[in-house]
Design a protein around this motif. Structure first.
Motif, PDB file in Angstrom:
ATOM      1  N   TYR A   1     -14.738  11.776  -1.195  1.00 38.21           N
ATOM      2  CA  TYR A   1     -15.097  12.461   0.050  1.00 38.21           C
ATOM      3  C   TYR A   1     -15.675  13.846  -0.194  1.00 38.21           C
TER       4      TYR A   1
ATOM      5  N   ILE B   1      -1.229  16.313  -2.531  1.00 39.55           N
ATOM      6  CA  ILE B   1      -2.224  15.235  -2.621  1.00 39.55           C
ATOM      7  C   ILE B   1      -3.253  15.651  -3.665  1.00 39.55           C
TER       8      ILE B   1
ATOM      9  N   ASN C   1      -7.592  14.195  -0.808  1.00 39.46           N
ATOM     10  CA  ASN C   1      -8.334  13.687   0.328  1.00 39.46           C
ATOM     11  C   ASN C   1      -7.947  14.609   1.477  1.00 39.46           C
TER      12      ASN C   1
ATOM     13  N   ILE D   1      -3.037   8.797  -5.468  1.00 41.87           N
ATOM     14  CA  ILE D   1      -3.748   7.518  -5.354  1.00 41.87           C
ATOM     15  C   ILE D   1      -5.161   7.572  -5.958  1.00 41.87           C
ATOM     16  N   TYR D   2      -5.712   8.791  -6.111  1.00 43.82           N
ATOM     17  CA  TYR D   2      -7.054   8.925  -6.723  1.00 43.82           C
ATOM     18  C   TYR D   2      -6.955   9.408  -8.176  1.00 43.82           C
TER      19      TYR D   2
ATOM     20  N   ASP E   1       1.217  12.475  -4.023  1.00 39.35           N
ATOM     21  CA  ASP E   1       0.304  11.376  -3.677  1.00 39.35           C
ATOM     22  C   ASP E   1      -0.872  11.441  -4.651  1.00 39.35           C
TER      23      ASP E   1
ATOM     24  N   SER F   1      -5.635   0.549  -4.144  1.00 40.20           N
ATOM     25  CA  SER F   1      -6.704   0.563  -3.135  1.00 40.20           C
ATOM     26  C   SER F   1      -7.991   1.227  -3.605  1.00 40.20           C
ATOM     27  N   LYS F   2      -7.882   2.295  -4.365  1.00 44.88           N
ATOM     28  CA  LYS F   2      -9.062   3.109  -4.665  1.00 44.88           C
ATOM     29  C   LYS F   2      -9.560   2.862  -6.089  1.00 44.88           C
TER      30      LYS F   2
ATOM     31  N   TYR G   1      -4.251  14.345   4.209  1.00 45.78           N
ATOM     32  CA  TYR G   1      -4.470  12.959   4.595  1.00 45.78           C
ATOM     33  C   TYR G   1      -3.474  12.723   5.728  1.00 45.78           C
TER      34      TYR G   1
ATOM     35  N   GLY H   1       0.838  -1.196   0.000  1.00 42.64           N
ATOM     36  CA  GLY H   1       0.000   0.000   0.000  1.00 42.64           C
ATOM     37  C   GLY H   1       0.872   1.245   0.000  1.00 42.64           C
ATOM     38  N   VAL H   2       0.239   2.368  -0.367  1.00 37.87           N
ATOM     39  CA  VAL H   2       0.943   3.648  -0.332  1.00 37.87           C
ATOM     40  C   VAL H   2       1.354   3.965   1.110  1.00 37.87           C
ATOM     41  N   SER H   3       0.554   3.523   2.063  1.00 38.06           N
ATOM     42  CA  SER H   3       0.838   3.834   3.471  1.00 38.06           C
ATOM     43  C   SER H   3       2.256   3.423   3.864  1.00 38.06           C
TER      44      SER H   3
ATOM     45  N   ILE I   1       4.842   5.673   2.239  1.00 38.93           N
ATOM     46  CA  ILE I   1       4.924   7.018   2.831  1.00 38.93           C
ATOM     47  C   ILE I   1       5.828   6.963   4.073  1.00 38.93           C
TER      48      ILE I   1
ATOM     49  N   ARG J   1      -3.411  -4.404  -0.127  1.00 35.18           N
ATOM     50  CA  ARG J   1      -2.249  -3.616   0.301  1.00 35.18           C
ATOM     51  C   ARG J   1      -1.190  -3.600  -0.807  1.00 35.18           C
TER      52      ARG J   1
HETATM   53  N1  PLP Z   1      -2.922   8.503   0.330  1.00 34.70           N
HETATM   54  C1  PLP Z   1      -4.153   9.005   0.369  1.00 34.70           C
HETATM   55  C2  PLP Z   1      -4.390  10.406  -0.067  1.00 34.70           C
HETATM   56  C3  PLP Z   1      -5.211   8.228   0.849  1.00 34.70           C
HETATM   57  O1  PLP Z   1      -6.442   8.743   0.893  1.00 34.70           O
HETATM   58  C4  PLP Z   1      -4.958   6.898   1.275  1.00 34.70           C
HETATM   59  C5  PLP Z   1      -6.042   6.052   1.824  1.00 34.70           C
HETATM   60  O2  PLP Z   1      -7.118   6.504   2.126  1.00 34.70           O
HETATM   61  C6  PLP Z   1      -3.651   6.426   1.211  1.00 34.70           C
HETATM   62  C7  PLP Z   1      -2.653   7.251   0.731  1.00 34.70           C
HETATM   63  C8  PLP Z   1      -3.290   5.032   1.668  1.00 34.70           C
HETATM   64  O3  PLP Z   1      -3.537   4.117   0.676  1.00 34.70           O
HETATM   65  P1  PLP Z   1      -3.074   2.601   0.689  1.00 34.70           P
HETATM   66  O4  PLP Z   1      -4.320   1.783   0.828  1.00 34.70           O
HETATM   67  O5  PLP Z   1      -2.405   2.399  -0.646  1.00 34.70           O
HETATM   68  O6  PLP Z   1      -2.131   2.403   1.813  1.00 34.70           O
END
Ligand code: PLP
Length: 403
Positions: free
Chosen positions: A332, A174, A178, A208-209, A206, A238-239, A128, A102-104, A107, A247
């Protein structure tokens, strides 16, 4: 003797899953059904991943038992590289791609790799909150630049410029955003890149969207707008592909990589310390990025995500005391609540009061490092019927609410 958490966690927060969620869990244990509008997890709301991705992962399971290369399997990294080549990001290579859980995870790894104690990172407000938390955990200081609600939540470049110091190392962008749902125009992104260029900053983009935009608004990949700014682009499954539970995410490094050999060595070392990302999920990347992109069926007019965004925005803005910039991307809404009308002193308390009375979970604005108590975030993933009921309950709740 009491066992204490480490001092480095003292100022690290992630309130989306913090105290308000604890209260929701407590109510669930009491037997209440809670509607959770607090996280952007598409699958529980019926946004399933495309079948072909799942089939591909299943087909590859027998060969996914062992560790992979720390940066990830070749076919997936190549697919990521090609994805950015098609977006016209200059001079990218398979070696510039690192896959993660995952991006988490990426990061957290990146902030650990780039920051010394006291180094500053420009992070948006609202953000975020993982970004602020990860910077703090790495010993850095998140300095928040304002995104301007009156300007469709675009970053305020003057505020950003004013907050750059000798210790500033990087800027987090971002986009789509988000929690605000803003999608930034090219000129704003170019303005940020110019600041990064002038002050030798790393851009942490970032995205991710990136494919979740509405009303035909175009998303610009920052890395494609400059080849002379070191940019780490974060994205994952993820999205857009509704695979949050897998993940699976990546970093694409671009720009003057020859000036970042040491930094990239550090990042690779951290990648190797966690051995590799979950291997079965890496097999979802190539098939996700290639071929038919079913997300557009959801975001086009008439598509479920687009229609739910419309409905949620219309219902929210019809409530006396609530205003909201209409999101152009992501999942959101970040409405403003008239704190004088409801005498709100504490946004977390507002969210808790609503949760206890109506059994619906929102997130308060300060959880996103927004400096005031006048916002909250709501996820528009539930279907038409559930959203209508939930926002109807919010209207009813607010009709007599006073803090
Ligand atoms: N970055 C942003 C802006 C997000 O909104 C999210 C998840 O909500 C993430 C990263 C984390 O994503 P991942 O599921 O890839 O860890």
């Amino acid at each position: 003797m009491e066992f204490k958490k480490s001092l480095k966690l003292a100022n690290v927060f992630y309130d989306i899953r913090g105290p308000v969620l604890q209260e929701a869990k407590r109510l669930e244990e009491e037997g209440h059904r809670i509607l959770k509008l607090n996280i952007g997890n598409p699958t529980p709301f019926g946004f399933n991943a495309p079948d072909e991705i799942i089939t591909d992962v299943i087909r590859n399971l027998p060969s996914a038992e062992g560790y992979s290369d720390s940066k990830g399997i070749y076919s997936a990294r190549k697919a990521v590289m090609q994805y950015y080549q098609q977006k016209r990001v200059a001079n990218v290579d398979v070696e510039d791609v690192i896959l993660g859980n995952g991006v988490s995870e990426l990061i957290v790894m990146t902030t650990q790799a780039i920051l010394n104690d006291g180094d500053q990172v420009l992070v948006p407000a609202p953000d975020y909150p993982l970004w602020t938390g990860a910077v703090t955990l790495a010993g850095g200081k998140a300095v928040h630049y304002l995104c301007d609600e009156a300007q469709d939540w675009y970053p305020d470049l003057d505020d950003m410029r004013a907050k750059i110091t000798e210790r500033t190392k990087a800027i987090v962008v971002i986009n789509p955003n988000n929690p605000t749902g803003a999608v930034y125009p090219k000129e704003i992104l170019e303005g940020i890149l110019q600041l990064a260029r002038e002050h030798q900053l790393i851009v942490l983009a970032d995205e991710i969207y990136d494919k979740i935009t509405y009303d035909g608004v175009e998303h610009f990949t920052m890395a494609a707008l400059a080849d002379d700014v070191l940019t780490l682009t974060f994205n994952g499954l993820s999205k857009v592909y509704r695979l949050a539970g897998f993940r699976s995410g990546w970093i694409m490094v671009s720009g003057p990589k020859h000036k970042a050999r040491d930094l990239l060595e550090g990042l690779n070392m951290l990648a190797s310390m966690r051995l590799c990302a979950n291997v079965p999920a890496q097999h979802a990347i190539q098939t996700s990025l290639g071929g038919y992109q079913s997300i557009y069926d959801l975001t086009k007019p008439g598509g479920r995500m687009c229609e739910q965004r419309n409905l949620a925005w219309e219902m929210l803005t019809a409530i006396p005391g609530i205003t909201c910039v209409k999101p152009k991307g992501a999942l959101y809404l970040f409405p403003r609540i008239d704190i004088r009308k409801f005498n709100i002193q504490n946004d977390e308390r507002f969210v808790l009061d609503f949760l206890r009375e109506q059994k619906i979970l929102l997130v308060h604005g300060r959880a996103f490092n927004w400096p005031e108590v006048d916002h909250f975030r709501v996820v528009f993933l539930p279907n038409h019927e559930t959203l209508t009921e939930a926002l109807g309950k919010l209207e009813q709740f607010l009709s007599s609410y006073q803090q």
